[in-house]
Write an enzyme that holds these catalytic residues in place. Structure first.
Site, PDB file in Angstrom:
ATOM      1  N   PRO A   2       0.823  -1.211   0.000  1.00 50.75           N
ATOM      2  CA  PRO A   2       0.000   0.000   0.000  1.00 50.75           C
ATOM      3  C   PRO A   2       0.857   1.262   0.000  1.00 50.75           C
ATOM      4  O   PRO A   2       1.929   1.291   0.603  1.00 50.75           O
ATOM      5  CB  PRO A   2      -0.809  -0.117   1.291  1.00 50.75           C
ATOM      6  CG  PRO A   2      -0.090  -1.114   2.133  1.00 50.75           C
ATOM      7  CD  PRO A   2       0.637  -2.020   1.203  1.00 50.75           C
ATOM      8  N   GLU A   3       0.386   2.285  -0.712  1.00 49.77           N
ATOM      9  CA  GLU A   3       1.091   3.564  -0.788  1.00 49.77           C
ATOM     10  C   GLU A   3       0.177   4.642  -0.181  1.00 49.77           C
ATOM     11  O   GLU A   3      -0.839   4.296   0.427  1.00 49.77           O
ATOM     12  CB  GLU A   3       1.463   3.841  -2.255  1.00 49.77           C
ATOM     13  CG  GLU A   3       2.293   2.691  -2.839  1.00 49.77           C
ATOM     14  CD  GLU A   3       2.530   2.786  -4.351  1.00 49.77           C
ATOM     15  OE1 GLU A   3       2.781   3.885  -4.863  1.00 49.77           O
ATOM     16  OE2 GLU A   3       2.451   1.736  -5.017  1.00 49.77           O
ATOM     17  N   LYS A  58       4.084   5.554   4.702  1.00 49.79           N
ATOM     18  CA  LYS A  58       3.203   4.393   4.535  1.00 49.79           C
ATOM     19  C   LYS A  58       2.799   3.818   5.889  1.00 49.79           C
ATOM     20  O   LYS A  58       2.367   2.666   5.968  1.00 49.79           O
ATOM     21  CB  LYS A  58       3.918   3.317   3.710  1.00 49.79           C
ATOM     22  CG  LYS A  58       4.329   3.800   2.321  1.00 49.79           C
ATOM     23  CD  LYS A  58       5.124   2.739   1.601  1.00 49.79           C
ATOM     24  CE  LYS A  58       5.596   3.245   0.242  1.00 49.79           C
ATOM     25  NZ  LYS A  58       6.471   2.271  -0.434  1.00 49.79           N
ATOM     26  N   ARG A 262      12.608  -3.290  -9.826  1.00 51.92           N
ATOM     27  CA  ARG A 262      11.148  -3.404  -9.750  1.00 51.92           C
ATOM     28  C   ARG A 262      10.554  -3.321 -11.145  1.00 51.92           C
ATOM     29  O   ARG A 262      11.188  -2.832 -12.074  1.00 51.92           O
ATOM     30  CB  ARG A 262      10.561  -2.277  -8.877  1.00 51.92           C
ATOM     31  CG  ARG A 262      11.049  -2.289  -7.444  1.00 51.92           C
ATOM     32  CD  ARG A 262      10.583  -3.516  -6.686  1.00 51.92           C
ATOM     33  NE  ARG A 262       9.128  -3.576  -6.590  1.00 51.92           N
ATOM     34  CZ  ARG A 262       8.425  -2.979  -5.627  1.00 51.92           C
ATOM     35  NH1 ARG A 262       9.021  -2.294  -4.695  1.00 51.92           N
ATOM     36  NH2 ARG A 262       7.110  -3.084  -5.615  1.00 51.92           N
TER      37      ARG A 262
END
Ligand SMILES: [Zn+2]
Length: 272
Positions: A2-3, A58, A262
């Site tokens: 989650p961001e 976060k 990534r």
């Protein structure tokens, strides 16, 4: 992971459902997720009222009446789920708090994440929150500050956007989306960005994070049985996880490649 939009969505839910309530019981299935022994953790927070719910980067900071806070980091898989009184609390939570109302708040999959007990001090003084860069949605995060910080770095832009010391709270999904919005390739070096590109990127970061936050982000785990907010931004994703699908602007296929370890998702035509 989650961001900002996803964590903000959880923060809003917690404020609505949990703030003001008193923790009556603490059940700990995964003591490793804590920073103190389970019995001390439980004794420290039992009987305490939740007085505030904040977010930094976060992480969520749940303030208690006894001047202690619970600092929650979900990392890759963790999530929180609220159960109404009488509702069956499904699954295998790492930690569950039961409130005086009979409602429960469970934290799941805190394998890499954590639930730490810390004295409530200034947020910047909590060790878990030290060294974080500016909040991109804060009024203090101006275009000038963004330009200044970019000028101090020589790095590929996508990994830099995800660097929590550079800006707090952006991860893989929103780094991809903001770079598509600003028409910049993920592997571009900061030193090659024009002033116009820097400005466009700044506004894309602010606009996309704000819209995604308002719409409930893309995080798939619902907060409660009647949660209709979480995940509302998902139909608005333009490149993230759309490999092979047509670009909404030029119809070229969205491509993916590894950038800084990534997956970067980008349009090979729109982004330069
Ligand atoms: Zn395109």
């Amino acid at each position: 992971m989650p961001e900002i939009p996803e964590i903000e969505t959880v923060r809003r839910h917690l404020t609505e459902k949990v703030q003001g309530k008193i923790i009556q019981k603490v059940e700990i299935a995964r003591e490793k997720s804590l920073n103190v022994p389970g019995d001390i953790f439980a004794a420290s927070i039992t009987g305490q009222q939740v007085v505030s719910v904040n977010r930094r980067a976060k992480q969520i900071i749940i303030g208690l009446a006894n001047n202690h806070s619970l600092v929650v980091h979900f990392m890759l898989e963790g999530y929180a789920r609220f159960f109404y009184a009488g509702e069956e609390a499904a699954g295998t939570p790492s930690v569950t708090l039961t409130f005086h109302t009979g409602e429960k708040l469970s934290f799941f999959k805190l394998t890499l994440g954590y639930l730490h007990l810390a004295p409530t001090v200034k947020l910047a003084d909590i060790p878990e929150l030290a060294g974080l860069g500016p909040e991109p949605l804060s009024p203090e995060f101006s275009l000038d500050i963004f330009r200044q910080r970019l000028s101090e770095r020589r790095a590929m832009i996508k990994p830099l956007l995800m660097n929590q010391e550079f800006i707090a709270g952006i991860g893989n999904v929103y780094s991809n989306e903001t770079l598509f919005c600003s028409k910049i390739r993920p592997e571009r070096k900061t030193t090659t960005l024009t002033e116009a590109e820097q400005s466009k990127l700044y506004h894309c970061i602010r606009d996309i994070l704000a819209l995604a936050t308002r719409l409930g982000g893309v995080y798939e785990e619902k907060f409660a049985a009647d949660d209709i907010l979480t995940g509302g931004f998902e139909p608005h994703l333009k490149v993230a996880y759309r490999t092979g699908q047509p670009c909404y602007i030029c119809r070229s296929s969205i491509e993916t490649k590894r950038v800084g370890g990534r997956n970067a998702f980008y349009c090979p035509v729109c982004q330069r």
